[in-house]
Design a protein around this motif. Sequence first.
Motif, PDB file in Angstrom:
ATOM      1  N   LEU A 147      33.196  46.477  28.213  1.00  0.00           N
ATOM      2  CA  LEU A 147      32.115  46.899  29.102  1.00  0.00           C
ATOM      3  C   LEU A 147      31.374  45.712  29.699  1.00  0.00           C
ATOM      4  CD1 LEU A 147      30.641  50.003  27.264  1.00  0.00           C
ATOM      5  CD2 LEU A 147      31.993  49.944  29.354  1.00  0.00           C
ATOM      6  N   ILE A 148      31.223  44.645  28.940  1.00  0.00           N
ATOM      7  CA  ILE A 148      30.580  43.447  29.490  1.00  0.00           C
ATOM      8  C   ILE A 148      31.446  42.858  30.606  1.00  0.00           C
ATOM      9  CG2 ILE A 148      29.931  41.069  28.950  1.00  0.00           C
ATOM     10  CD1 ILE A 148      28.922  42.104  26.240  1.00  0.00           C
ATOM     11  N   ILE A 149      32.749  42.862  30.426  1.00  0.00           N
ATOM     12  CA  ILE A 149      33.632  42.349  31.479  1.00  0.00           C
ATOM     13  C   ILE A 149      33.558  43.239  32.721  1.00  0.00           C
ATOM     14  CG2 ILE A 149      36.059  41.995  32.093  1.00  0.00           C
ATOM     15  CD1 ILE A 149      36.488  40.882  29.304  1.00  0.00           C
ATOM     16  N   ILE A 150      33.487  44.554  32.534  1.00  0.00           N
ATOM     17  CA  ILE A 150      33.365  45.459  33.682  1.00  0.00           C
ATOM     18  C   ILE A 150      32.053  45.201  34.420  1.00  0.00           C
ATOM     19  CG2 ILE A 150      33.062  47.885  34.340  1.00  0.00           C
ATOM     20  CD1 ILE A 150      35.021  48.594  32.095  1.00  0.00           C
ATOM     21  N   GLY A 151      30.957  45.063  33.687  1.00  0.00           N
ATOM     22  CA  GLY A 151      29.666  44.781  34.316  1.00  0.00           C
ATOM     23  C   GLY A 151      29.657  43.442  35.036  1.00  0.00           C
ATOM     24  N   LEU A 152      30.272  42.424  34.415  1.00  0.00           N
ATOM     25  CA  LEU A 152      30.347  41.112  35.067  1.00  0.00           C
ATOM     26  C   LEU A 152      31.242  41.162  36.311  1.00  0.00           C
ATOM     27  CD1 LEU A 152      30.521  38.725  31.977  1.00  0.00           C
ATOM     28  CD2 LEU A 152      28.565  39.166  33.488  1.00  0.00           C
ATOM     29  N   ALA A 153      32.275  41.993  36.292  1.00  0.00           N
ATOM     30  CA  ALA A 153      33.124  42.151  37.484  1.00  0.00           C
ATOM     31  C   ALA A 153      32.320  42.738  38.643  1.00  0.00           C
ATOM     32  CB  ALA A 153      34.322  43.039  37.162  1.00  0.00           C
ATOM     33  N   LEU A 154      31.469  43.721  38.347  1.00  0.00           N
ATOM     34  CA  LEU A 154      30.617  44.278  39.406  1.00  0.00           C
ATOM     35  C   LEU A 154      29.608  43.255  39.898  1.00  0.00           C
ATOM     36  CD1 LEU A 154      30.039  47.889  38.089  1.00  0.00           C
ATOM     37  CD2 LEU A 154      31.323  47.201  40.104  1.00  0.00           C
ATOM     38  N   LEU A 155      29.034  42.485  38.986  1.00  0.00           N
ATOM     39  CA  LEU A 155      28.113  41.423  39.414  1.00  0.00           C
ATOM     40  C   LEU A 155      28.842  40.386  40.261  1.00  0.00           C
ATOM     41  CD1 LEU A 155      25.993  40.947  36.171  1.00  0.00           C
ATOM     42  CD2 LEU A 155      25.223  41.856  38.364  1.00  0.00           C
ATOM     43  N   ALA A 156      30.081  40.055  39.891  1.00  0.00           N
ATOM     44  CA  ALA A 156      30.865  39.114  40.702  1.00  0.00           C
ATOM     45  C   ALA A 156      31.148  39.704  42.080  1.00  0.00           C
ATOM     46  CB  ALA A 156      32.175  38.778  39.989  1.00  0.00           C
ATOM     47  N   GLY A 157      31.386  41.015  42.155  1.00  0.00           N
ATOM     48  CA  GLY A 157      31.569  41.668  43.451  1.00  0.00           C
ATOM     49  C   GLY A 157      30.333  41.546  44.323  1.00  0.00           C
ATOM     50  N   GLY A 158      29.149  41.701  43.730  1.00  0.00           N
ATOM     51  CA  GLY A 158      27.911  41.526  44.478  1.00  0.00           C
ATOM     52  C   GLY A 158      27.737  40.092  44.964  1.00  0.00           C
ATOM     53  N   VAL A 159      28.077  39.131  44.106  1.00  0.00           N
ATOM     54  CA  VAL A 159      27.964  37.713  44.500  1.00  0.00           C
ATOM     55  C   VAL A 159      28.964  37.395  45.612  1.00  0.00           C
ATOM     56  CG1 VAL A 159      28.312  35.347  43.690  1.00  0.00           C
ATOM     57  CG2 VAL A 159      27.007  36.954  42.300  1.00  0.00           C
ATOM     58  N   LEU A 160      30.201  37.888  45.497  1.00  0.00           N
ATOM     59  CA  LEU A 160      31.195  37.666  46.552  1.00  0.00           C
ATOM     60  C   LEU A 160      30.731  38.284  47.871  1.00  0.00           C
ATOM     61  CD1 LEU A 160      34.555  38.301  44.655  1.00  0.00           C
ATOM     62  CD2 LEU A 160      33.728  36.125  45.559  1.00  0.00           C
ATOM     63  N   ARG A 161      30.155  39.475  47.787  1.00  0.00           N
ATOM     64  CA  ARG A 161      29.673  40.148  49.002  1.00  0.00           C
ATOM     65  C   ARG A 161      28.542  39.365  49.645  1.00  0.00           C
ATOM     66  NH1 ARG A 161      29.589  42.350  53.329  1.00  0.00           N
ATOM     67  NH2 ARG A 161      29.103  44.514  53.705  1.00  0.00           N
ATOM     68  N   TRP A 162      27.732  38.703  48.828  1.00  0.00           N
ATOM     69  CA  TRP A 162      26.598  37.940  49.336  1.00  0.00           C
ATOM     70  C   TRP A 162      27.041  36.594  49.906  1.00  0.00           C
ATOM     71  CZ3 TRP A 162      23.225  34.421  46.017  1.00  0.00           C
ATOM     72  CH2 TRP A 162      22.138  33.964  46.728  1.00  0.00           C
ATOM     73  N   MET A 163      27.977  35.924  49.241  1.00  0.00           N
ATOM     74  CA  MET A 163      28.342  34.563  49.622  1.00  0.00           C
ATOM     75  C   MET A 163      29.372  34.488  50.751  1.00  0.00           C
ATOM     76  SD  MET A 163      26.506  32.680  47.666  1.00  0.00           S
ATOM     77  CE  MET A 163      27.234  31.070  47.718  1.00  0.00           C
ATOM     78  N   LEU A 164      30.345  35.377  50.763  1.00  0.00           N
ATOM     79  CA  LEU A 164      31.435  35.276  51.725  1.00  0.00           C
ATOM     80  C   LEU A 164      31.100  36.040  53.008  1.00  0.00           C
ATOM     81  CD1 LEU A 164      34.493  35.801  49.373  1.00  0.00           C
ATOM     82  CD2 LEU A 164      33.580  33.657  50.248  1.00  0.00           C
ATOM     83  N   PRO A 165      31.437  35.476  54.157  1.00  0.00           N
ATOM     84  CA  PRO A 165      31.161  36.186  55.407  1.00  0.00           C
ATOM     85  C   PRO A 165      32.081  37.388  55.620  1.00  0.00           C
ATOM     86  CG  PRO A 165      32.296  34.134  55.866  1.00  0.00           C
ATOM     87  CD  PRO A 165      32.007  34.145  54.390  1.00  0.00           C
ATOM     88  N   SER A 166      33.279  37.350  55.051  1.00  0.00           N
ATOM     89  CA  SER A 166      34.224  38.439  55.233  1.00  0.00           C
ATOM     90  C   SER A 166      34.932  38.692  53.903  1.00  0.00           C
ATOM     91  CB  SER A 166      35.240  38.061  56.315  1.00  0.00           C
ATOM     92  OG  SER A 166      36.120  39.100  56.545  1.00  0.00           O
ATOM     93  N   VAL A 167      34.797  39.916  53.380  1.00  0.00           N
ATOM     94  CA  VAL A 167      35.338  40.220  52.050  1.00  0.00           C
ATOM     95  C   VAL A 167      36.358  41.340  52.064  1.00  0.00           C
ATOM     96  CG1 VAL A 167      33.363  39.371  50.738  1.00  0.00           C
ATOM     97  CG2 VAL A 167      33.376  41.716  51.569  1.00  0.00           C
ATOM     98  N   GLY A 168      36.844  41.739  53.212  1.00  0.00           N
ATOM     99  CA  GLY A 168      37.859  42.779  53.283  1.00  0.00           C
ATOM    100  C   GLY A 168      37.334  44.128  52.850  1.00  0.00           C
ATOM    101  N   MET A 169      38.113  44.824  52.045  1.00  0.00           N
ATOM    102  CA  MET A 169      37.754  46.190  51.649  1.00  0.00           C
ATOM    103  C   MET A 169      36.702  46.237  50.550  1.00  0.00           C
ATOM    104  SD  MET A 169      41.410  48.184  52.131  1.00  0.00           S
ATOM    105  CE  MET A 169      41.539  48.517  50.445  1.00  0.00           C
ATOM    106  N   LEU A 170      36.223  45.105  50.090  1.00  0.00           N
ATOM    107  CA  LEU A 170      35.093  45.103  49.163  1.00  0.00           C
ATOM    108  C   LEU A 170      33.814  45.521  49.895  1.00  0.00           C
ATOM    109  CD1 LEU A 170      34.359  44.405  46.213  1.00  0.00           C
ATOM    110  CD2 LEU A 170      33.858  42.106  46.975  1.00  0.00           C
TER     111      LEU A 170
END
Length: 192
Positions: free
Chosen positions: A123-146
Amino acid sequence: MDADTSTGDGGTGGGDPAEPPPSGAQPSPGAGSALNGAGPSANGHGPAGASPNGVVAAATPAPRKASRRFPSVTRDTARPEGGGRAASGASPAPARQWPLLTVLGSTGLGLLLVSVDLFRVGLIIIGLALLAGGVLRWMLPSVGMLAVRSRFTDITTYGVLGVLIVLLALVAQPRPWLDIPFLEDAVRFTVR
């Protein structure tokens, strides 16, 4: 004459009732109203918009003013901001969607760990994966289907869900890794 092919202009027009009469032929009042949808004029003598000699002016639609409001019925779905490819179009599909595949792969690893009785770590890995998705969405200008909705909505959703899953995994019983005193008091007050 058959009712389906009659034009109402004495047979001078074609077989189609919506077809205008040939040039030189005077349209009858009934044909004029069938062509442009005009009804009788205010004085009751002929179709609306007719000149005194009985000729009906062609109806021209009024130009529509562009509106800044969203249409009530949409024809297509707009791509979310940042929803373009994460890599060039010449790259294979997995390389273009690497942010989404990173989050999904991490979530799959977490689910695998949960299935082999390492629920807290999974569950910690799942939560960290979602947090990483939020960070990727914030940092990258284009994230595809994310990118699902607006950037703000995606970051907020990924962040809140990630933090909640990690916190719930840390305080889960038995033997919680994180002890929150007021939470224990609230549970004791409501359950016991």
